[in-house]
Design a protein around this motif. Structure first.
Motif, PDB file in Angstrom:
ATOM      1  N   ALA A   1      43.590  57.615  56.545  1.00 19.77           N
ATOM      2  CA  ALA A   1      42.283  57.669  55.935  1.00 19.77           C
ATOM      3  C   ALA A   1      42.196  58.720  54.740  1.00 19.77           C
ATOM      4  CB  ALA A   1      41.048  58.333  57.076  1.00 19.77           C
ATOM      5  N   TYR A   2      42.913  59.858  54.894  1.00 15.93           N
ATOM      6  CA  TYR A   2      42.867  60.762  53.914  1.00 15.93           C
ATOM      7  C   TYR A   2      43.578  60.307  52.598  1.00 15.93           C
ATOM      8  CZ  TYR A   2      44.259  65.011  51.021  1.00 15.93           C
ATOM      9  OH  TYR A   2      44.570  65.624  50.009  1.00 15.93           O
TER      10      TYR A   2
ATOM     11  N   THR B   1      41.664  58.118  50.557  1.00 19.28           N
ATOM     12  CA  THR B   1      40.649  58.976  49.795  1.00 19.28           C
ATOM     13  C   THR B   1      41.503  59.351  48.413  1.00 19.28           C
ATOM     14  OG1 THR B   1      41.101  60.803  50.615  1.00 19.28           O
ATOM     15  CG2 THR B   1      39.407  59.642  51.602  1.00 19.28           C
ATOM     16  N   GLN B   2      42.877  59.541  48.295  1.00 19.99           N
ATOM     17  CA  GLN B   2      43.691  59.878  47.164  1.00 19.99           C
ATOM     18  C   GLN B   2      43.906  58.678  46.364  1.00 19.99           C
ATOM     19  OE1 GLN B   2      43.812  63.451  46.755  1.00 19.99           O
ATOM     20  NE2 GLN B   2      42.121  63.162  48.535  1.00 19.99           N
TER      21      GLN B   2
ATOM     22  N   GLY C   1      43.030  55.376  46.832  1.00 17.36           N
ATOM     23  CA  GLY C   1      42.014  54.162  46.280  1.00 17.36           C
ATOM     24  C   GLY C   1      42.826  52.777  47.110  1.00 17.36           C
TER      25      GLY C   1
ATOM     26  N   SER D   1      28.393  59.794  46.117  1.00  7.87           N
ATOM     27  CA  SER D   1      29.648  59.137  45.949  1.00  7.87           C
ATOM     28  C   SER D   1      29.917  58.167  45.091  1.00  7.87           C
ATOM     29  CB  SER D   1      30.066  58.817  47.360  1.00  7.87           C
ATOM     30  OG  SER D   1      30.105  59.681  48.190  1.00  7.87           O
TER      31      SER D   1
ATOM     32  N   ASP E   1      34.581  54.498  46.142  1.00  2.00           N
ATOM     33  CA  ASP E   1      34.938  55.581  47.427  1.00  2.00           C
ATOM     34  C   ASP E   1      34.182  54.916  48.691  1.00  2.00           C
ATOM     35  OD1 ASP E   1      36.485  57.158  45.801  1.00  2.00           O
ATOM     36  OD2 ASP E   1      35.130  58.730  45.305  1.00  2.00           O
TER      37      ASP E   1
ATOM     38  N   ASP F   1      35.887  52.025  49.835  1.00  2.00           N
ATOM     39  CA  ASP F   1      37.183  52.211  50.700  1.00  2.00           C
ATOM     40  C   ASP F   1      36.804  52.607  52.060  1.00  2.00           C
ATOM     41  OD1 ASP F   1      38.382  51.311  48.209  1.00  2.00           O
ATOM     42  OD2 ASP F   1      38.985  53.491  47.669  1.00  2.00           O
ATOM     43  N   ALA F   2      35.764  53.417  51.922  1.00  2.00           N
ATOM     44  CA  ALA F   2      35.503  54.153  53.337  1.00  2.00           C
ATOM     45  C   ALA F   2      35.147  53.009  54.345  1.00  2.00           C
ATOM     46  CB  ALA F   2      34.405  55.221  53.296  1.00  2.00           C
TER      47      ALA F   2
ATOM     48  N   MET G   1      35.668  60.524  55.479  1.00  3.03           N
ATOM     49  CA  MET G   1      36.259  60.158  53.976  1.00  3.03           C
ATOM     50  C   MET G   1      35.352  60.391  52.880  1.00  3.03           C
ATOM     51  SD  MET G   1      38.136  56.591  54.995  1.00  3.03           S
ATOM     52  CE  MET G   1      38.880  56.127  53.379  1.00  3.03           C
ATOM     53  N   LEU G   2      34.137  59.954  52.895  1.00  2.32           N
ATOM     54  CA  LEU G   2      33.231  60.353  51.661  1.00  2.32           C
ATOM     55  C   LEU G   2      32.987  61.773  51.831  1.00  2.32           C
ATOM     56  CD1 LEU G   2      30.964  57.257  52.152  1.00  2.32           C
ATOM     57  CD2 LEU G   2      32.521  57.671  50.357  1.00  2.32           C
TER      58      LEU G   2
ATOM     59  N   LYS H   1      35.031  64.064  51.850  1.00  7.73           N
ATOM     60  CA  LYS H   1      36.258  64.552  51.114  1.00  7.73           C
ATOM     61  C   LYS H   1      36.989  65.448  52.216  1.00  7.73           C
ATOM     62  CE  LYS H   1      35.767  62.115  47.425  1.00  7.73           C
ATOM     63  NZ  LYS H   1      36.698  60.735  47.079  1.00  7.73           N
TER      64      LYS H   1
END
Length: 474
Positions: free
Chosen positions: A12-13, A16-17, A19, A118, A122, A125-126, A173-174, A176
């Motif tokens: 998940a992290y 976020t980096q 995409g 957001s 993003d 993706d989440a 995730m949103l 961050k």
């Protein structure tokens, strides 16, 4: 060695980096469109009005997008929007886990994303990975020998239980969060998932808010993790963890981790063409096919509806309740009623919301035909279920002849998808009482442009401001 929750947190992290692809983002935007349409259609439901009244009284900063209401605190907006998303039973389905993942994950992501401003990409993706987590957990509890979900066999609503964890991941995730914080959000949310299926059998409106509670629990879990509360890293596979508690030893943990981050469930989700339990859809299609061939209700002496054995408890039992449902919502879970309605009605893509109002559930013509429908297990359908929800419908006519129609592949799934025009028709039909056609199309274009960041959640909120609950009479 990483635990399962830690693997989920790490992937998940990383998303976020880095995409996700444009194709996945475009597919996620289609899920938002479907959820928004289903949600707007549900603003005239008494159960959603109850939730709306409750959350409006809650304290907190009103900073998140809510359908049909002024802005609300993020967890309250998630509860309301998730309730709306699932209230009409029109939300998408993952097979064979039989989960409705978007109805919890999308509301959670919209609530947090609108609060934080957001980027739409993003949010997409989440949503994509939150749905992935939800469905993989559901598949871990799917018994291939049994041919059914262990969650369901035990009376648990896997949609809301697994959806809580998927919603937590999307929210985290949103926000961050780093991988460890996302892992804690998963660990915390696992104590918040809940939902029982008894309302499917004997009535009650509580199931309408299950996805709302999942979205709410996921957002709260992420907020708690962000604030420093921690969850157990072994929460998924542990002796007293999530899978053991709900499914015992009937689990396959590899379903959660195999191909994680490289293979995706999102493109294979099934859109629903009809606002009723998904097990009933092929029966509806078979009845519509017989109607198209000239079969009329006055010709019918009896009907045999063959379905997979595991769905009998949902759409056929108890028979007395299914042939005479207590409400429109209850009718949406009845094999006999939906087959009968398909012979008499033609709305939306076949059957639509007006066919599941309380007045329709008490229509004497439909009920008279429903009483002639016998639902039985079919070996042919058992061999296909749960990868599809097939039906074999035989109408025995008064002249002594019979006609059979087999529908072995669900409409709205990858093998028989809804076209863009059909999806647009579903959306426009859902919102017709709240938005004119021009505004509905503007909403659709706004959502589809999320994938390229050409529009924002704020733009969507402005377009939906006319939607309200003020027309309700309770």
């Amino acid at each position: 060695m990483e635990t399962i929750a830690q693997q989920l947190g790490r992937v998940a992290y990383q998303i976020t980096q880095d995409g996700l692809s444009q194709d996945l983002r475009r597919e996620a935007s289609r899920r938002i469109l479907d959820v928004i349409g289903n949600s707007i259609a549900a603003t005239n439901q008494p159960a959603t009005q109850v939730v709306n009244n409750i959350v409006k009284a809650w304290a907190g900063p009103a900073d998140s997008f809510a359908i049909g209401a002024a802005k609300l605190p993020a967890s309250a907006a998630a509860l309301l929007n998730g309730t709306l998303a699932h209230a009409m039973d029109f939300d998408d389905t993952h097979l064979p886990s039989v989960l409705h993942p978007s109805a919890s994950v999308v509301p959670a992501a919209l609530a947090v994303g609108s609060k934080l401003g957001s980027k739409p990409t993003d949010v997409l993706d989440a949503i994509t990975f939150g749905i992935e987590v939800t469905c993989r957990l559901g598949m871990a509890g799917f018994d291939r020998k049994l041919g059914n979900s262990v969650f369901f066999e035990r009376g648990f609503h896997a949609t809301s239980i697994c959806g809580t964890l998927g919603s937590a991941v999307a929210a985290a995730m949103l926000m961050k969060m780093n991988a460890d914080e996302i892992t804690s959000a998963i660990g915390i949310s696992a104590s918040m998932g809940a939902g029982l299926l008894e309302a499917n059998r004997t009535g009650g409106t509580v199931k309408r808010m299950h996805c709302g509670w999942a979205a709410h629990g996921g957002v709260v879990a992420a907020e708690l993790a962000k604030g420093g509360l921690t969850g157990p890293p072994t929460v998924i596979e542990g002796r007293f963890g999530f899978m053991q508690a709900y499914c015992g030893d009937q689990v396959n943990l590899n379903e959660i981790t195999d191909g994680l981050g490289t293979s995706w469930v999102l493109p294979d989700l099934f859109f629903k063409p009809y606002p009723c339990n998904h097990f009933t859809h092929t029966g509806i299609d078979a009845a519509r096919a017989l109607k198209a061939k000239g079969v009329t209700p006055d010709q019918i002496a009896s009907i045999d509806l063959g379905v997979p054995s595991p769905v009998l408890r949902t759409i056929a039992e108890p028979r007395e309740s299914k042939i005479k449902p207590e409400s429109g919502y209850h009718a949406a879970f009845s094999g006999p009623f939906t087959v009968a309605a398909a012979f008499y009605r033609e709305n939306g893509l076949g059957l639509f919301h007006e066919d599941f109002e309380d007045e329709s559930a008490h229509d004497p013509q439909i009920l008279a035909l429903a009483a002639k429908v016998n639902v039985n297990a079919s070996d042919e359908c058992d061999a296909i279920f749960p990868f599809q929800f097939p039906a074999v419908l035989t109408a025995h006519l008064k002249d002594g002849s019979s006609m059979t129609e087999k529908v072995l592949v669900n409409r709205g799934g990858p093998q028989n998808p809804l076209t863009d025009d059909e999806l647009a028709l579903k959306f426009e039909s859902n919102v017709r009482e709240s938005l004119n056609q021009e505004k509905a199309r503007e909403v659709a274009h706004t959502i589809f442009d999320f994938a390229t960041n050409k529009t924002s959640l704020a733009d969507l909120a402005v377009l939906l401001e006319p939607v309200s609950y003020t027309h309700l009479t309770l």
